[in-house]
Design an enzyme around this catalytic site. Structure first.
Site, PDB file in Angstrom:
ATOM      1  N   CYS A   2       0.855  -1.176   0.000  1.00 36.51           N
ATOM      2  CA  CYS A   2       0.000   0.000   0.000  1.00 36.51           C
ATOM      3  C   CYS A   2       0.897   1.235   0.000  1.00 36.51           C
ATOM      4  O   CYS A   2       1.994   1.226   0.534  1.00 36.51           O
ATOM      5  CB  CYS A   2      -0.943   0.104   1.193  1.00 36.51           C
ATOM      6  N   ARG A  27       3.635  -0.164  -5.049  1.00 33.89           N
ATOM      7  CA  ARG A  27       3.407  -0.722  -3.710  1.00 33.89           C
ATOM      8  C   ARG A  27       2.059  -1.434  -3.588  1.00 33.89           C
ATOM      9  O   ARG A  27       1.795  -2.115  -2.594  1.00 33.89           O
ATOM     10  CB  ARG A  27       3.451   0.385  -2.661  1.00 33.89           C
ATOM     11  N   TRP A  74      -2.852  -2.664  -1.575  1.00 34.92           N
ATOM     12  CA  TRP A  74      -2.536  -4.073  -1.791  1.00 34.92           C
ATOM     13  C   TRP A  74      -3.296  -4.795  -0.681  1.00 34.92           C
ATOM     14  O   TRP A  74      -2.944  -4.695   0.490  1.00 34.92           O
ATOM     15  CB  TRP A  74      -1.033  -4.321  -1.675  1.00 34.92           C
ATOM     16  N   ASN A  98      -1.200   2.118   5.646  1.00 38.47           N
ATOM     17  CA  ASN A  98      -0.347   1.078   5.062  1.00 38.47           C
ATOM     18  C   ASN A  98       0.125   0.204   6.228  1.00 38.47           C
ATOM     19  O   ASN A  98       0.699   0.739   7.183  1.00 38.47           O
ATOM     20  CB  ASN A  98       0.829   1.753   4.344  1.00 38.47           C
ATOM     21  N   GLY A  99      -0.137  -1.102   6.169  1.00 37.25           N
ATOM     22  CA  GLY A  99       0.293  -1.982   7.259  1.00 37.25           C
ATOM     23  C   GLY A  99      -0.857  -2.875   7.702  1.00 37.25           C
ATOM     24  O   GLY A  99      -1.835  -3.053   6.974  1.00 37.25           O
ATOM     25  N   GLU A 478      16.695 -18.145  -8.525  1.00 42.11           N
ATOM     26  CA  GLU A 478      16.280 -16.785  -8.869  1.00 42.11           C
ATOM     27  C   GLU A 478      15.585 -16.760 -10.244  1.00 42.11           C
ATOM     28  O   GLU A 478      14.566 -16.090 -10.428  1.00 42.11           O
ATOM     29  CB  GLU A 478      17.511 -15.863  -8.841  1.00 42.11           C
ATOM     30  N   LYS A 482      11.752 -15.489 -11.016  1.00 42.67           N
ATOM     31  CA  LYS A 482      11.416 -14.444 -12.005  1.00 42.67           C
ATOM     32  C   LYS A 482      10.324 -14.945 -12.941  1.00 42.67           C
ATOM     33  O   LYS A 482       9.375 -14.227 -13.249  1.00 42.67           O
ATOM     34  CB  LYS A 482      12.636 -14.056 -12.860  1.00 42.67           C
ATOM     35  N   GLU A 485       6.815 -15.231 -11.050  1.00 38.74           N
ATOM     36  CA  GLU A 485       6.152 -13.981 -10.663  1.00 38.74           C
ATOM     37  C   GLU A 485       5.706 -13.164 -11.867  1.00 38.74           C
ATOM     38  O   GLU A 485       4.718 -12.446 -11.795  1.00 38.74           O
ATOM     39  CB  GLU A 485       7.006 -13.145  -9.710  1.00 38.74           C
ATOM     40  N   HIS A 501      16.164 -37.545  -6.824  1.00 38.00           N
ATOM     41  CA  HIS A 501      15.568 -37.830  -5.512  1.00 38.00           C
ATOM     42  C   HIS A 501      14.093 -37.431  -5.469  1.00 38.00           C
ATOM     43  O   HIS A 501      13.536 -37.221  -4.391  1.00 38.00           O
ATOM     44  CB  HIS A 501      16.368 -37.112  -4.420  1.00 38.00           C
ATOM     45  N   LYS A 600       5.836  -4.039  -4.793  1.00 41.98           N
ATOM     46  CA  LYS A 600       7.297  -3.913  -4.760  1.00 41.98           C
ATOM     47  C   LYS A 600       7.853  -3.928  -3.338  1.00 41.98           C
ATOM     48  O   LYS A 600       8.838  -4.574  -3.060  1.00 41.98           O
ATOM     49  CB  LYS A 600       7.681  -2.610  -5.460  1.00 41.98           C
TER      50      LYS A 600
HETATM   51  C1  F6R Z   1      11.170 -10.686  -6.656  1.00 41.92           C
HETATM   52  C2  F6R Z   1      11.258  -9.612  -5.673  1.00 41.92           C
HETATM   53  C3  F6R Z   1      11.009  -9.931  -4.259  1.00 41.92           C
HETATM   54  C4  F6R Z   1      11.924  -9.094  -3.346  1.00 41.92           C
HETATM   55  C5  F6R Z   1      11.547  -9.320  -1.884  1.00 41.92           C
HETATM   56  C6  F6R Z   1      12.467  -8.554  -0.952  1.00 41.92           C
HETATM   57  O1  F6R Z   1      11.493 -10.226  -7.930  1.00 41.92           O
HETATM   58  O2  F6R Z   1      11.486  -8.477  -6.015  1.00 41.92           O
HETATM   59  O3  F6R Z   1      11.167 -11.288  -3.994  1.00 41.92           O
HETATM   60  O4  F6R Z   1      13.243  -9.442  -3.575  1.00 41.92           O
HETATM   61  O5  F6R Z   1      10.232  -8.909  -1.676  1.00 41.92           O
HETATM   62  O6  F6R Z   1      12.413  -7.196  -1.192  1.00 41.92           O
HETATM   63  P1  F6R Z   1      13.547  -6.241  -0.693  1.00 41.92           P
HETATM   64  O7  F6R Z   1      14.789  -6.563  -1.447  1.00 41.92           O
HETATM   65  O8  F6R Z   1      13.057  -4.857  -0.998  1.00 41.92           O
HETATM   66  O9  F6R Z   1      13.715  -6.487   0.770  1.00 41.92           O
END
Ligand code: F6R
Length: 605
Positions: A2, A27, A74, A98-99, A478, A482, A485, A501, A600
């Protein structure tokens, strides 16, 4: 998650609130709303969906008023619809939040018994009821203070009042809140980026603080209602560069600028004339570090997994990587001779912040590796190493991941040298190799078209696997994150040696499998695992720096990365995986910068 914004000005604020909300959409983007004081009344307008929808509503029904608050959501409590969208208002007060308010059920019952009724399913609406109730008997400061005292959980709040029509209130516990200072106008926002077009003078609330914005001044109070002063930071013009330029979306911009951002980061830390890494005054003397613990979430956690391999390779220090949401609740034996490193792009991730706080409360020395240097994690850490990646706006982290790995690699080499774990010739060679990373990344970026072709194989896949060994294993994880998501395709990153396994059972005719097979000490073993996949019908995308033609006939596609030393080819393996996720998502028409259900900055648990 949010985003909130608040403005008090000498002119109409709704257009500026909308502009700021668009910057905060990373956000949360499932609903949006705004409240202003118009003709002495609270004027609340909100909708489900994006800020564009809200803008259309305001176009038809303009909202005047020289103070107001706005919100992008969010969803946590209650589905993302118009009723649950913020602000939540009574006759006399309007609130954005927010929270998460953890005692909202209890408070809701208490205020229902007092005669208040609730329209939404949100936890936020109790704050509206509480403020409304306290206002009946308290002055403004006591009303805010008493409300905040009763709340449990994490929050950043923005509040306006019908009867105090010259001010906006901001409050913070756990979720970030920046305060911006303008000429005859002042602002609050979930981050400084949202405020950047209006001011470059910023302060931050600390946990427990609240503030009252008037157009000509800002008053700050701590959790004891005592007036306090705050340091004002001036954002550099560089902090302000965050537009897409000629790119279609932020993610492609952020992927493509990785050679520049790594160069900047390396330049910040390397003394080229002495071929030395400028990291000094770590909170623990490197020679005395007994153990290193790396803590983070998501992509940042993958950079920690990577660093575990490097630290084991180059130092004699024991090392562990932890997911912050687990670490914060575990009964970990916290030892002051261990170095705790917290990695976070945003520096605001609730779980990482809570894990850091737990260490601080136990007098443990901490190091924060962040992108946002004015963030909560940076401010709480004993020692901060910025990654210098510039604003990352795309929800899927790309350039920050590479930046986190660069800093972790530099830190590993420096600690290793300080302890005498590495011989000086090898150190000098590795530092020289490191300086080649930006141009090697540039070369890898130029091969994007190759990945565009293979992306078609993935769009109808019901699932896929990413395999790697050693340094390539965290990168496989990783890469899988990607893809899932961005394109909503199930993907798993696996240690290639683990396939037999269990997961090998998933391999059937036509399933796409990404195999990371750099020519390192694991190469032959990885190739054997790849053969096992091919033998069962897997369509392999092999990513390698091996130039031989062997195997080619069985592989669906081979992506060639430049040759480099095996400890740093992880940087190059990452690039095609970012492109792959990007192009699959593009082919599937997914929203690249704002994948569904995500945000984000994850400021809730
Ligand atoms: C995936 C992604 C998330 C962040 C995670 C931590 O692409 O961006 O998995 O890496 O939410 O976020 P930060 O780095 O801001 O603590």
């Amino acid at each position: 998650m949010c985003g909130i914004v608040g403005i008090v000005s000498n002119k109409s604020v709704s257009a500026s609130i909308i502009r700021a909300l668009k910057k905060l959409e990373y956000r949360g983007y499932d609903s949006a709303g705004i409240s202003t004081i118009t003709n002495g009344e609270i004027n609340e307008q909100k909708c489900s969906g994006r800020v564009d929808n809200l803008e259309k509503i305001l176009f038809q029904n303009p909202s005047s008023g020289d103070l107001g608050i706005g919100h992008v959501r969010w969803a946590t409590h209650g589905i993302p619809n118009q009723v649950n969208a913020h602000p939540h208002s009574s006759e006399v007060v309007s609130v954005v939040h927010n929270g998460i308010i953890e005692n909202s059920d209890k408070l809701r019952k208490e205020y229902e018994q007092k005669g208040y009724s609730f329209k939404s399913q949100t936890d936020t609406e109790v704050i509206t009821a509480m403020l409304t109730d306290f206002l009946k008997k308290e002055d403004l400061i006591n009303c805010i203070h008493k409300t905040l005292e009763k709340l449990e959980g994490s929050f950043a709040l923005g509040v306006i009042f019908k009867n105090f029509n010259n001010l906006v209130v901001g409050a913070r516990r756990g979720s970030p809140l920046a305060v911006g200072f303008g000429h005859d106008e002042n602002f609050i926002g979930s981050d400084s980026y949202a405020l950047k077009s209006m001011t470059n003078k910023i302060s931050y609330l600390d946990d427990g603080d609240f503030c009252i914005l008037y157009k000509e001044k800002v008053e700050f109070y701590n959790s004891d209602k005592k007036k306090i002063n705050k340091e004002i930071f001036e954002l550099s013009s560089e902090d302000n560069i965050a537009d897409k330029g000629d790119y279609k979306d932020f993610m492609s911009k952020e992927i493509n600028e990785q050679s520049t951002t790594t160069k900047k980061c390396i330049n910040e830390y390397l003394d080229k004339s002495r071929n030395e890494i400028n990291i000094f005054n770590l909170p623990i003397n490197p020679k005395k570090i007994k153990k290193i613990r790396l803590i983070a979430c998501g992509t940042a956690y993958h950079s920690c997994l990577m660093a575990k391999y490097w630290i084991e390779e180059f130092t004699s220090i024991d090392v562990e990587s932890d997911i912050a949401s687990e670490f914060r609740y575990r009964k970990v034996k916290l030892d002051p001779s261990d170095l705790y490193i917290f990695v976070s792009q945003s520096g605001e991730t609730a779980d990482t912040y809570a894990a850091l706080k737990k260490c601080k409360e136990n007098k443990i020395k901490t190091c924060g590796i962040v992108n946002v240097v004015e963030s909560s994690i940076a401010r709480l850490s004993d020692f901060v190493l910025p990654i210098h990646a510039g604003p990352e706006i795309g929800v899927a982290s790309t350039k920050a991941f590479i930046g986190q790995m660069i800093v972790l690699y530099l830190l590993t080499l420096k600690i290793s040298k300080e302890r005498g774990d590495i011989n000086l010739d090898e150190y000098a060679k590795l530092v020289l190799d490191l300086r080649k990373i930006p141009s090697l990344i540039e070369e890898t970026l130029s091969k994007q078209k190759d990945i565009q072709v293979i992306a078609r194989d993935f769009i109808n896949a019901k699932g896929t696997m990413y395999l790697g060994r050693g340094y390539s294993y965290p990168i496989a994880m990783e890469g899988a994150l990607k893809l899932k998501e961005l394109s909503y395709i199930h993907a798993e990153g696996y240690a290639a040696g683990e396939m037999k396994h269990g997961p090998l059972a998933l391999i059937e005719d036509g399933i796409p499998v990404v195999v990371l097979a750099p020519k390192d000490r694991f190469f032959e073993k990885t190739i054997s695992n790849m053969q096992e996949v091919i033998a069962r019908g897997g369509k392999v995308l092999m990513i390698t720096d091996d130039t031989s033609e062997t195997m080619s006939e069985n592989i669906r596609f081979k992506f060639q990365i430049p040759k480099t030393n095996s400890t740093i080819n992880s940087f190059l393996l990452t690039i095609p995986l970012q492109f792959l996720a990007y192009h699959v998502a593009l082919l599937k028409n997914c929203d690249i910068d704002k994948p569904r259900n995500l945000a984000k900055s994850v400021t809730v648990e």
